[in-house]
Design an enzyme around this catalytic site. Structure first.
Site, PDB file in Angstrom:
ATOM      1  N   ASP A  30       1.720  37.138 -12.078  1.00 28.77           N
ATOM      2  CA  ASP A  30       1.610  36.656 -10.707  1.00 28.77           C
ATOM      3  C   ASP A  30       0.137  36.649 -10.313  1.00 28.77           C
ATOM      4  OD1 ASP A  30       3.931  36.439  -8.287  1.00 28.77           O
ATOM      5  OD2 ASP A  30       1.846  36.600  -7.609  1.00 28.77           O
ATOM      6  N   CYS A 259      14.853  28.306   1.387  1.00 29.09           N
ATOM      7  CA  CYS A 259      15.297  27.159   0.569  1.00 29.09           C
ATOM      8  C   CYS A 259      15.891  26.011   1.369  1.00 29.09           C
ATOM      9  CB  CYS A 259      16.312  27.630  -0.462  1.00 29.09           C
ATOM     10  SG  CYS A 259      15.578  28.677  -1.710  1.00 29.09           S
TER      11      CYS A 259
HETATM   12  C1  UDX Z   1      20.386  29.141  -0.872  1.00 30.02           C
HETATM   13  C2  UDX Z   1      21.446  28.606  -1.845  1.00 30.02           C
HETATM   14  O1  UDX Z   1      22.732  29.155  -1.503  1.00 30.02           O
HETATM   15  C3  UDX Z   1      21.088  28.947  -3.269  1.00 30.02           C
HETATM   16  O2  UDX Z   1      22.034  28.391  -4.162  1.00 30.02           O
HETATM   17  C4  UDX Z   1      19.688  28.404  -3.573  1.00 30.02           C
HETATM   18  O3  UDX Z   1      19.291  28.760  -4.881  1.00 30.02           O
HETATM   19  C5  UDX Z   1      18.669  28.950  -2.563  1.00 30.02           C
HETATM   20  O4  UDX Z   1      19.110  28.629  -1.230  1.00 30.02           O
HETATM   21  P1  UDX Z   1      19.770  31.491   0.241  1.00 30.02           P
HETATM   22  O5  UDX Z   1      18.590  30.831   0.853  1.00 30.02           O
HETATM   23  O6  UDX Z   1      19.609  32.838  -0.377  1.00 30.02           O
HETATM   24  O7  UDX Z   1      20.398  30.555  -0.923  1.00 30.02           O
HETATM   25  O8  UDX Z   1      20.859  31.604   1.398  1.00 30.02           O
HETATM   26  P2  UDX Z   1      22.389  31.191   1.663  1.00 30.02           P
HETATM   27  O9  UDX Z   1      23.252  32.353   1.441  1.00 30.02           O
HETATM   28  O10 UDX Z   1      22.761  29.951   0.951  1.00 30.02           O
HETATM   29  O11 UDX Z   1      22.318  30.903   3.229  1.00 30.02           O
HETATM   30  C6  UDX Z   1      21.397  29.927   3.748  1.00 30.02           C
HETATM   31  C7  UDX Z   1      21.465  29.880   5.251  1.00 30.02           C
HETATM   32  O12 UDX Z   1      22.678  29.278   5.690  1.00 30.02           O
HETATM   33  C8  UDX Z   1      21.409  31.246   5.925  1.00 30.02           C
HETATM   34  O13 UDX Z   1      20.576  31.155   7.067  1.00 30.02           O
HETATM   35  C9  UDX Z   1      22.840  31.505   6.352  1.00 30.02           C
HETATM   36  O14 UDX Z   1      22.936  32.345   7.475  1.00 30.02           O
HETATM   37  C10 UDX Z   1      23.303  30.089   6.671  1.00 30.02           C
HETATM   38  N1  UDX Z   1      24.757  29.899   6.560  1.00 30.02           N
HETATM   39  C11 UDX Z   1      25.373  30.054   5.351  1.00 30.02           C
HETATM   40  C12 UDX Z   1      25.500  29.522   7.670  1.00 30.02           C
HETATM   41  O15 UDX Z   1      24.953  29.359   8.775  1.00 30.02           O
HETATM   42  N2  UDX Z   1      26.832  29.302   7.537  1.00 30.02           N
HETATM   43  C13 UDX Z   1      27.497  29.456   6.355  1.00 30.02           C
HETATM   44  O16 UDX Z   1      28.722  29.232   6.329  1.00 30.02           O
HETATM   45  C14 UDX Z   1      26.746  29.840   5.227  1.00 30.02           C
END
Ligand code: UDX
Length: 431
Positions: A30, A259
């Site tokens: 890193d 993401c």
């Molecule tokens: C996401 C993808 O799921 C993952 O596959 C990718 O590699 C990276 O991005 P992550 O950012 O860790 O992962 O979060 P995730 O659990 O997917 O939730 C993303 C956002 O959506 C969060 O803010 C969560 O609160 C929101 N969310 C999720 C909702 O508002 N409603 C839902 O039903 C699910």
């Protein structure tokens, strides 16, 4: 195998520790010297369940090392995984400067055959651009490129590493495909082999589709409030249809994190640049932004203004299970209410240090969830931490000036709270 992992964020460390656990020897690189120094003495730079324990185990076993000097470890590597960030650039398209800096450095030091896997989320054509750069550096015949996008989620990064839904391998070369496949021996998941462009696009498409589900249910939730329906019932009906699926149908403050906002925005922009007006994604983004505003308006309307009013905020992270506050809806809501003169006392099990840096100094941080409620006129639930469901609401009611809850994530038991005398405002169902 001897592996080099470039980039020690969530993706890089999950892969480094995961492949080390599977028996490989991993050198992690890193550019952040502080991060390397911390990891070198067994300290995690961020909160991620299971990682501190696995880090210690793998360091004790001598299977993982950390360095800032790529040149010192690339010479003995058989494969490298590039896991650096691709944040939005000024124009909203992904900034690939970290990726190119890392791969140019690999090219500079390369004098033997190397399998180079791109894990970072990158636009279509990136593998082709990397091929050109290696050719230009005179190292084209040494490097074997594969696009291997990462789908892991924060908060369950290791579980997703060991049990992913699939392993996607982008390469037209049969030998490269076989090499990536054998590196993943021990990971039980279907393999999908395809060209580079398809692998690159599949990652954006997956994130954009999940984000679309979230914006869709948020629209339905708003409609439910207007017509007197209950989004929780609608969710059950939708989720029981396997063609729709129950996951990612949780309405609330909209998606955040490192993401979804970045990748949906990037795909929207990249589509436009290639001449395709991806209108659906424009609406997904707009709905997501509006969701935070709707919640703020709901609070302001119910209280008749928030100037000088003390509000308790539970949750700062972008979702439960992480200390990450990047693009967190909770922070946006707090900023908006604070800007209107509210006095905010916030609590989060993991995200207080990161949030304190990102929020105005006047936002107060409380040591516990219950303490945040002291003297507040309302409790706002902004992140879906499971432990918020375990708090004693008799105690919360005693600490609040008014027993009033705005549940921005629909994680509390509305009926039980109303029975206890709370005014409960959920998302997508009436009073
Ligand atoms: C996401 C993808 O799921 C993952 O596959 C990718 O590699 C990276 O991005 P992550 O950012 O860790 O992962 O979060 P995730 O659990 O997917 O939730 C993303 C956002 O959506 C969060 O803010 C969560 O609160 C929101 N969310 C999720 C909702 O508002 N409603 C839902 O039903 C699910």
């Amino acid at each position: 195998m001897n592996l080099v992992v470039v980039g020690c964020g969530y993706v890089g460390l999950a892969n480094a520790l995961g492949f080390a656990k599977l028996g490989h020897r991993v050198a992690c690189v890193d550019v952040d010297a502080g991060k390397v120094a911390k990891l070198d003495v067994g300290k995690m730079p961020f909160f991620e369940p299971g990682m501190p324990e696995l880090l210690r185990q793998m360091q004790e076993a001598g299977r993982v090392v950390f360095t800032g000097d790529l040149g010192s470890v690339i010479g003995t590597a058989e494969a490298a995984l590039v896991c650096v960030g691709t944040p939005p650039g000024e124009d909203g398209a992904p900034d690939l400067s970290q990726l190119f800096a890392a791969t140019d450095e690999v090219a500079r030091h390369l004098s033997h055959q190397l399998l180079l896997m791109v894990k970072s989320t990158v636009p279509c054509g990136t593998a082709a651009a990397l091929r050109e750069r290696f050719d230009a550096a005179g190292k084209g015949d040494l490097v074997r490129l594969a696009s291997v996008p990462e789908f892991l989620r924060e908060g369950r990064a290791l579980a997703d590493f060991f049990r992913p839904d699939r392993v996607v391998v982008g390469s037209d070369d049969g030998e490269v495909r076989a090499q990536v496949d054998s590196l993943h021996a021990g990971i039980e998941a279907p393999r999908f082999f395809m060209g580079h462009e398809s692998a690159e696009l599949a990652k954006y498409a997956a994130n954009a589709f999940l984000a679309t589900k979230i914006s869709f249910i948020n629209e339905i939730a708003d409609l439910c409030e207007r017509v007197g329906a209950d989004v929780r019932d609608v969710e059950d009906v939708l989720g029981s249809d396997p063609r729709i699926g129950a996951a990612f149908l949780q309405p609330g403050l909209g998606y955040g994190g490192s993401c979804f906002p970045k990748d949906v925005g990037a795909l929207h922009r990249l589509a436009g640049a290639s001449g395709h007006d991806f209108r659906l994604l424009g609406a997904v983004i707009e709905v997501n932004n509006r969701q935070r505003e709707r919640f703020v308006q709901k609070v302001v309307r119910a209280l008749g203004g928030v100037k000088g009013r003390r509000l308790a905020a539970w949750g700062l992270a972008f979702k439960g299970g992480t200390g990450d506050v990047r693009q967190s809806a909770a922070l946006d809501v707090i900023r908006a209410l604070y800007a209107q003169g509210a006095e905010i006392v916030a609590y989060d099990p993991q995200a207080i240090p990161a949030a304190a840096e990102a929020l105005p100094d006047g936002v107060i941080m409380a040591p516990t969830a219950v303490d945040a409620c002291d003297g507040a006129e309302a409790l706002l639930v902004l992140t879906d931490w499971p432990e918020f469901q375990e708090v004693s609401f008799d105690v919360v009611r005693d600490r609040l000036v008014e027993p009033r809850v705005f549940d921005g994530r629909n994680i509390l038991d509305a009926a039980a709270l109303r029975k206890r005398g709370f005014q409960y405002y959920g998302t997508g169902f009436g009073a």
